[in-house]
Design a protein around this motif. Structure first.
Motif, PDB file in Angstrom:
ATOM      1  N   ALA A  81      -5.038   7.361   2.152  1.00 11.52           N
ATOM      2  CA  ALA A  81      -4.158   7.098   2.922  1.00 11.52           C
ATOM      3  C   ALA A  81      -4.288   5.629   3.419  1.00 11.52           C
ATOM      4  O   ALA A  81      -3.392   4.766   3.564  1.00 11.52           O
ATOM      5  N   ALA A  82      -5.300   5.121   3.549  1.00  9.60           N
ATOM      6  CA  ALA A  82      -5.760   3.758   4.029  1.00  9.60           C
ATOM      7  C   ALA A  82      -5.284   2.750   2.792  1.00  9.60           C
ATOM      8  O   ALA A  82      -4.859   1.743   2.813  1.00  9.60           O
ATOM      9  N   ASP A  83      -5.621   3.298   1.709  1.00  6.99           N
ATOM     10  CA  ASP A  83      -5.309   2.600   0.388  1.00  6.99           C
ATOM     11  C   ASP A  83      -3.670   2.485   0.345  1.00  6.99           C
ATOM     12  O   ASP A  83      -3.143   1.509  -0.045  1.00  6.99           O
ATOM     13  N   ARG A  84      -3.176   3.529   0.429  1.00  3.18           N
ATOM     14  CA  ARG A  84      -1.545   3.537   0.445  1.00  3.18           C
ATOM     15  C   ARG A  84      -0.939   2.676   1.669  1.00  3.18           C
ATOM     16  O   ARG A  84       0.094   1.840   1.353  1.00  3.18           O
ATOM     17  N   GLU A  85      -1.637   2.504   2.751  1.00  4.03           N
ATOM     18  CA  GLU A  85      -0.994   1.576   3.758  1.00  4.03           C
ATOM     19  C   GLU A  85      -1.136   0.339   3.415  1.00  4.03           C
ATOM     20  O   GLU A  85      -0.182  -0.632   3.547  1.00  4.03           O
ATOM     21  N   ILE A  86      -2.471  -0.101   2.682  1.00  5.40           N
ATOM     22  CA  ILE A  86      -2.709  -1.403   2.374  1.00  5.40           C
ATOM     23  C   ILE A  86      -1.707  -1.944   1.368  1.00  5.40           C
ATOM     24  O   ILE A  86      -1.222  -2.938   1.313  1.00  5.40           O
ATOM     25  N   ARG A  87      -1.268  -0.824   0.500  1.00  5.34           N
ATOM     26  CA  ARG A  87      -0.360  -1.174  -0.551  1.00  5.34           C
ATOM     27  C   ARG A  87       1.287  -1.462   0.005  1.00  5.34           C
ATOM     28  O   ARG A  87       1.880  -2.373  -0.493  1.00  5.34           O
ATOM     29  N   HIS A  88       1.694  -0.520   1.044  1.00  6.96           N
ATOM     30  CA  HIS A  88       2.517  -0.896   1.537  1.00  6.96           C
ATOM     31  C   HIS A  88       2.745  -2.292   2.376  1.00  6.96           C
ATOM     32  O   HIS A  88       3.761  -2.922   2.417  1.00  6.96           O
ATOM     33  N   LEU A  89       1.831  -2.402   3.148  1.00  2.86           N
ATOM     34  CA  LEU A  89       1.542  -3.859   3.939  1.00  2.86           C
ATOM     35  C   LEU A  89       1.668  -5.101   3.019  1.00  2.86           C
ATOM     36  O   LEU A  89       2.429  -5.919   3.220  1.00  2.86           O
ATOM     37  N   LEU A  90       0.969  -4.866   1.758  1.00  2.00           N
ATOM     38  CA  LEU A  90       1.263  -5.914   0.725  1.00  2.00           C
ATOM     39  C   LEU A  90       2.401  -6.197   0.201  1.00  2.00           C
ATOM     40  O   LEU A  90       3.090  -7.198   0.072  1.00  2.00           O
ATOM     41  N   ALA A  91       3.305  -5.028  -0.109  1.00  2.00           N
ATOM     42  CA  ALA A  91       4.644  -4.991  -0.320  1.00  2.00           C
ATOM     43  C   ALA A  91       5.609  -5.690   0.639  1.00  2.00           C
ATOM     44  O   ALA A  91       6.435  -6.574   0.185  1.00  2.00           O
ATOM     45  N   TYR A  92       5.222  -5.365   1.747  1.00  7.27           N
ATOM     46  CA  TYR A  92       6.042  -6.064   2.942  1.00  7.27           C
ATOM     47  C   TYR A  92       5.801  -7.505   2.910  1.00  7.27           C
ATOM     48  O   TYR A  92       6.665  -8.070   3.065  1.00  7.27           O
ATOM     49  N   GLY A  93       4.738  -7.993   2.862  1.00  8.74           N
ATOM     50  CA  GLY A  93       4.134  -9.352   3.220  1.00  8.74           C
ATOM     51  C   GLY A  93       4.649 -10.086   1.832  1.00  8.74           C
ATOM     52  O   GLY A  93       5.184 -11.229   2.323  1.00  8.74           O
ATOM     53  N   ARG A  94       4.753  -9.775   0.858  1.00 12.56           N
ATOM     54  CA  ARG A  94       5.249 -10.338  -0.451  1.00 12.56           C
ATOM     55  C   ARG A  94       6.718 -10.130  -0.577  1.00 12.56           C
ATOM     56  O   ARG A  94       7.450 -11.083  -1.136  1.00 12.56           O
ATOM     57  N   GLU A  95       7.370  -9.172  -0.500  1.00 11.65           N
ATOM     58  CA  GLU A  95       8.817  -8.511  -0.896  1.00 11.65           C
ATOM     59  C   GLU A  95       9.839  -8.608   0.415  1.00 11.65           C
ATOM     60  O   GLU A  95      10.869  -8.877  -0.004  1.00 11.65           O
ATOM     61  N   PHE A  96       9.202  -8.598   1.686  1.00 10.49           N
ATOM     62  CA  PHE A  96      10.208  -8.401   2.732  1.00 10.49           C
ATOM     63  C   PHE A  96      10.085  -9.583   3.877  1.00 10.49           C
ATOM     64  O   PHE A  96      10.579  -9.400   5.008  1.00 10.49           O
ATOM     65  N   HIS A  97       9.584 -10.744   3.381  1.00 10.60           N
ATOM     66  CA  HIS A  97       9.269 -11.795   4.348  1.00 10.60           C
ATOM     67  C   HIS A  97      10.077 -13.198   3.977  1.00 10.60           C
ATOM     68  O   HIS A  97       9.500 -14.041   3.976  1.00 10.60           O
ATOM     69  N   GLY A  98      11.216 -12.920   3.828  1.00  7.82           N
ATOM     70  CA  GLY A  98      12.202 -13.819   3.655  1.00  7.82           C
ATOM     71  C   GLY A  98      11.970 -14.683   2.337  1.00  7.82           C
ATOM     72  O   GLY A  98      11.287 -14.414   1.317  1.00  7.82           O
ATOM     73  N   GLU A  99      12.215 -16.132   2.290  1.00  7.01           N
ATOM     74  CA  GLU A  99      12.301 -16.985   1.275  1.00  7.01           C
ATOM     75  C   GLU A  99      10.677 -17.308   1.239  1.00  7.01           C
ATOM     76  O   GLU A  99      10.330 -17.956  -0.015  1.00  7.01           O
ATOM     77  N   ARG A 100       9.858 -17.187   2.226  1.00  6.36           N
ATOM     78  CA  ARG A 100       8.519 -17.562   2.044  1.00  6.36           C
ATOM     79  C   ARG A 100       7.649 -16.574   2.217  1.00  6.36           C
ATOM     80  O   ARG A 100       7.133 -16.161   3.293  1.00  6.36           O
ATOM     81  N   PRO A 101       7.427 -15.656   1.180  1.00  5.99           N
ATOM     82  CA  PRO A 101       6.450 -14.464   1.133  1.00  5.99           C
ATOM     83  C   PRO A 101       5.108 -15.062   1.754  1.00  5.99           C
ATOM     84  O   PRO A 101       4.634 -16.131   1.590  1.00  5.99           O
ATOM     85  N   TYR A 102       4.063 -14.121   2.123  1.00  3.60           N
ATOM     86  CA  TYR A 102       2.702 -14.333   2.555  1.00  3.60           C
ATOM     87  C   TYR A 102       2.019 -14.952   1.106  1.00  3.60           C
ATOM     88  O   TYR A 102       2.493 -14.477   0.230  1.00  3.60           O
ATOM     89  N   LYS A 103       1.257 -15.855   1.285  1.00  3.25           N
ATOM     90  CA  LYS A 103       0.541 -16.484   0.182  1.00  3.25           C
ATOM     91  C   LYS A 103      -0.518 -15.341  -0.510  1.00  3.25           C
ATOM     92  O   LYS A 103      -1.239 -14.577   0.435  1.00  3.25           O
ATOM     93  N   LEU A 104      -0.655 -15.344  -1.563  1.00  8.10           N
ATOM     94  CA  LEU A 104      -1.542 -14.531  -2.237  1.00  8.10           C
ATOM     95  C   LEU A 104      -3.275 -14.560  -1.807  1.00  8.10           C
ATOM     96  O   LEU A 104      -3.456 -13.519  -1.399  1.00  8.10           O
ATOM     97  N   GLU A 105      -3.315 -15.847  -1.675  1.00  7.46           N
ATOM     98  CA  GLU A 105      -4.638 -15.886  -1.041  1.00  7.46           C
ATOM     99  C   GLU A 105      -5.097 -15.575   0.272  1.00  7.46           C
ATOM    100  O   GLU A 105      -6.019 -14.805   0.622  1.00  7.46           O
ATOM    101  N   SER A 106      -4.139 -15.617   1.377  1.00  2.58           N
ATOM    102  CA  SER A 106      -4.331 -15.003   2.536  1.00  2.58           C
ATOM    103  C   SER A 106      -4.342 -13.517   2.618  1.00  2.58           C
ATOM    104  O   SER A 106      -4.997 -12.777   3.396  1.00  2.58           O
ATOM    105  N   LEU A 107      -3.201 -12.865   1.907  1.00  2.00           N
ATOM    106  CA  LEU A 107      -3.222 -11.510   1.777  1.00  2.00           C
ATOM    107  C   LEU A 107      -4.555 -10.816   0.978  1.00  2.00           C
ATOM    108  O   LEU A 107      -5.119  -9.959   1.502  1.00  2.00           O
TER     109      LEU A 107
END
Length: 152
Positions: A81-107
Protein backbone atom coordinates in the motif's frame (compact mmCIF):
# COMPACT_ATOMS: atom_id res chain seq x y z
CA UNK A 1 -9.54 -28.43 28.57
CA UNK A 2 -6.61 -30.72 28.25
CA UNK A 3 -3.19 -29.67 29.44
CA UNK A 4 -1.75 -29.71 25.90
CA UNK A 5 -4.49 -27.34 24.70
CA UNK A 6 -3.82 -25.03 27.63
CA UNK A 7 -0.11 -24.85 26.81
CA UNK A 8 -0.87 -24.29 23.11
CA UNK A 9 -3.08 -21.32 24.03
CA UNK A 10 -0.35 -19.92 26.32
CA UNK A 11 2.22 -20.33 23.52
CA UNK A 12 -0.03 -18.46 21.06
CA UNK A 13 -0.62 -15.66 23.57
CA UNK A 14 3.15 -15.37 24.16
CA UNK A 15 3.71 -15.27 20.39
CA UNK A 16 1.06 -12.57 19.97
CA UNK A 17 2.62 -10.61 22.84
CA UNK A 18 6.07 -10.82 21.25
CA UNK A 19 4.78 -9.80 17.82
CA UNK A 20 2.90 -6.90 19.39
CA UNK A 21 6.04 -5.71 21.19
CA UNK A 22 7.96 -5.81 17.90
CA UNK A 23 5.18 -4.10 15.96
CA UNK A 24 4.48 -1.39 18.55
CA UNK A 25 7.54 -0.61 20.66
CA UNK A 26 6.98 1.38 23.82
CA UNK A 27 8.65 4.78 23.91
CA UNK A 28 11.60 5.06 26.26
CA UNK A 29 12.36 8.02 28.52
CA UNK A 30 14.04 10.65 26.38
CA UNK A 31 12.28 9.51 23.18
CA UNK A 32 9.41 11.95 23.66
CA UNK A 33 9.87 15.70 23.75
CA UNK A 34 8.83 17.57 25.75
CA UNK A 35 9.49 14.99 28.45
CA UNK A 36 6.25 15.74 30.29
CA UNK A 37 4.40 14.11 27.37
CA UNK A 38 6.19 10.79 27.93
CA UNK A 39 3.50 9.25 30.21
CA UNK A 40 0.79 10.09 27.69
CA UNK A 41 2.85 8.69 24.79
CA UNK A 42 3.53 5.48 26.70
CA UNK A 43 -0.16 5.09 27.57
CA UNK A 44 -1.11 5.57 23.90
CA UNK A 45 1.43 2.94 22.86
CA UNK A 46 0.11 0.51 25.49
CA UNK A 47 -3.45 1.05 24.24
CA UNK A 48 -2.29 0.52 20.64
CA UNK A 49 -0.61 -2.71 21.75
CA UNK A 50 -3.82 -3.94 23.38
CA UNK A 51 -5.86 -3.16 20.28
CA UNK A 52 -3.31 -4.77 17.95
CA UNK A 53 -3.01 -7.91 20.12
CA UNK A 54 -6.81 -8.21 20.26
CA UNK A 55 -7.07 -7.84 16.46
CA UNK A 56 -4.26 -10.32 15.83
CA UNK A 57 -5.82 -12.84 18.20
CA UNK A 58 -9.18 -12.42 16.45
CA UNK A 59 -7.54 -12.97 13.05
CA UNK A 60 -5.78 -16.06 14.42
CA UNK A 61 -9.06 -17.43 15.79
CA UNK A 62 -10.94 -16.74 12.58
CA UNK A 63 -8.30 -17.94 10.13
CA UNK A 64 -6.71 -20.65 12.29
CA UNK A 65 -3.36 -19.46 10.99
CA UNK A 66 -0.07 -18.79 12.75
CA UNK A 67 -0.07 -15.23 14.18
CA UNK A 68 3.46 -14.59 12.90
CA UNK A 69 2.40 -15.46 9.35
CA UNK A 70 -0.66 -13.22 9.73
CA UNK A 71 1.53 -10.34 10.98
CA UNK A 72 3.98 -10.82 8.11
CA UNK A 73 1.13 -10.84 5.61
CA UNK A 74 -0.28 -7.67 7.14
CA UNK A 75 3.16 -6.00 7.04
CA UNK A 76 3.58 -7.00 3.40
CA UNK A 77 0.14 -5.57 2.56
CA UNK A 78 1.08 -2.31 4.32
CA UNK A 79 4.35 -2.16 2.35
CA UNK A 80 2.49 -2.73 -0.91
CA UNK A 81 0.00 0.00 0.00
CA UNK A 82 2.87 2.39 0.79
CA UNK A 83 4.56 1.56 -2.53
CA UNK A 84 1.27 2.19 -4.36
CA UNK A 85 0.86 5.53 -2.56
CA UNK A 86 4.40 6.54 -3.54
CA UNK A 87 3.67 5.72 -7.20
CA UNK A 88 0.48 7.82 -7.06
CA UNK A 89 2.29 10.75 -5.44
CA UNK A 90 5.06 10.55 -8.04
CA UNK A 91 2.49 10.53 -10.83
CA UNK A 92 0.85 13.57 -9.27
CA UNK A 93 4.14 15.44 -8.94
CA UNK A 94 5.19 14.77 -12.51
CA UNK A 95 1.88 14.75 -14.39
CA UNK A 96 -0.55 17.01 -12.52
CA UNK A 97 1.59 19.92 -11.50
CA UNK A 98 1.16 22.36 -14.37
CA UNK A 99 3.83 23.37 -16.83
CA UNK A 100 6.56 22.89 -14.25
CA UNK A 101 6.42 19.35 -12.86
CA UNK A 102 8.51 18.51 -9.82
CA UNK A 103 12.12 17.81 -10.72
CA UNK A 104 13.22 14.20 -10.88
CA UNK A 105 16.05 14.84 -8.43
CA UNK A 106 13.84 16.24 -5.67
CA UNK A 107 11.24 13.47 -6.11
CA UNK A 108 14.01 10.87 -6.11
CA UNK A 109 15.51 12.20 -2.91
CA UNK A 110 12.15 12.38 -1.13
CA UNK A 111 11.06 8.90 -2.26
CA UNK A 112 14.37 7.11 -1.81
CA UNK A 113 14.55 6.29 -5.50
CA UNK A 114 16.87 7.25 -8.32
CA UNK A 115 15.88 9.90 -10.86
CA UNK A 116 15.73 7.27 -13.57
CA UNK A 117 13.56 5.10 -11.31
CA UNK A 118 11.03 7.93 -11.04
CA UNK A 119 10.42 7.78 -14.79
CA UNK A 120 9.41 4.13 -14.65
CA UNK A 121 7.82 4.06 -11.18
CA UNK A 122 4.34 4.85 -12.42
CA UNK A 123 2.32 4.35 -15.55
CA UNK A 124 -1.06 5.04 -17.08
CA UNK A 125 -2.98 3.13 -14.41
CA UNK A 126 -1.48 5.31 -11.65
CA UNK A 127 -2.14 8.45 -13.68
CA UNK A 128 -5.76 7.35 -14.18
CA UNK A 129 -6.17 6.61 -10.47
CA UNK A 130 -4.80 10.04 -9.50
CA UNK A 131 -7.02 11.75 -12.09
CA UNK A 132 -10.10 10.03 -10.64
CA UNK A 133 -9.00 10.82 -7.10
CA UNK A 134 -8.46 14.54 -7.61
CA UNK A 135 -11.16 14.98 -10.22
CA UNK A 136 -9.10 16.43 -13.05
CA UNK A 137 -6.99 15.43 -15.99
CA UNK A 138 -3.21 15.55 -15.97
CA UNK A 139 -1.51 18.81 -16.92
CA UNK A 140 1.51 17.13 -18.42
CA UNK A 141 1.76 16.68 -22.16
CA UNK A 142 3.43 13.31 -21.51
CA UNK A 143 0.19 11.97 -20.00
CA UNK A 144 -2.14 13.36 -22.68
CA UNK A 145 -3.34 11.07 -25.45
CA UNK A 146 -1.90 11.98 -28.87
CA UNK A 147 -3.93 14.54 -30.80
CA UNK A 148 -6.03 13.09 -33.59
CA UNK A 149 -6.66 14.99 -36.75
CA UNK A 150 -10.13 15.29 -38.16
CA UNK A 151 -10.59 13.80 -41.63
CA UNK A 152 -10.97 16.50 -44.30
Amino acid sequence: MRLAQFFAIIAIMDLIGDITAIRIPLPQPGDVMPQELYPEAREEAEQAREQYAFALEAQHDELQEDPLLIALGNARAAREAADREIRHLLAYGREFHGERPYKLESLAQASGMTPSGIRTAYGNSEIDTVARGIGRNPDSRRAQPPATTEPS
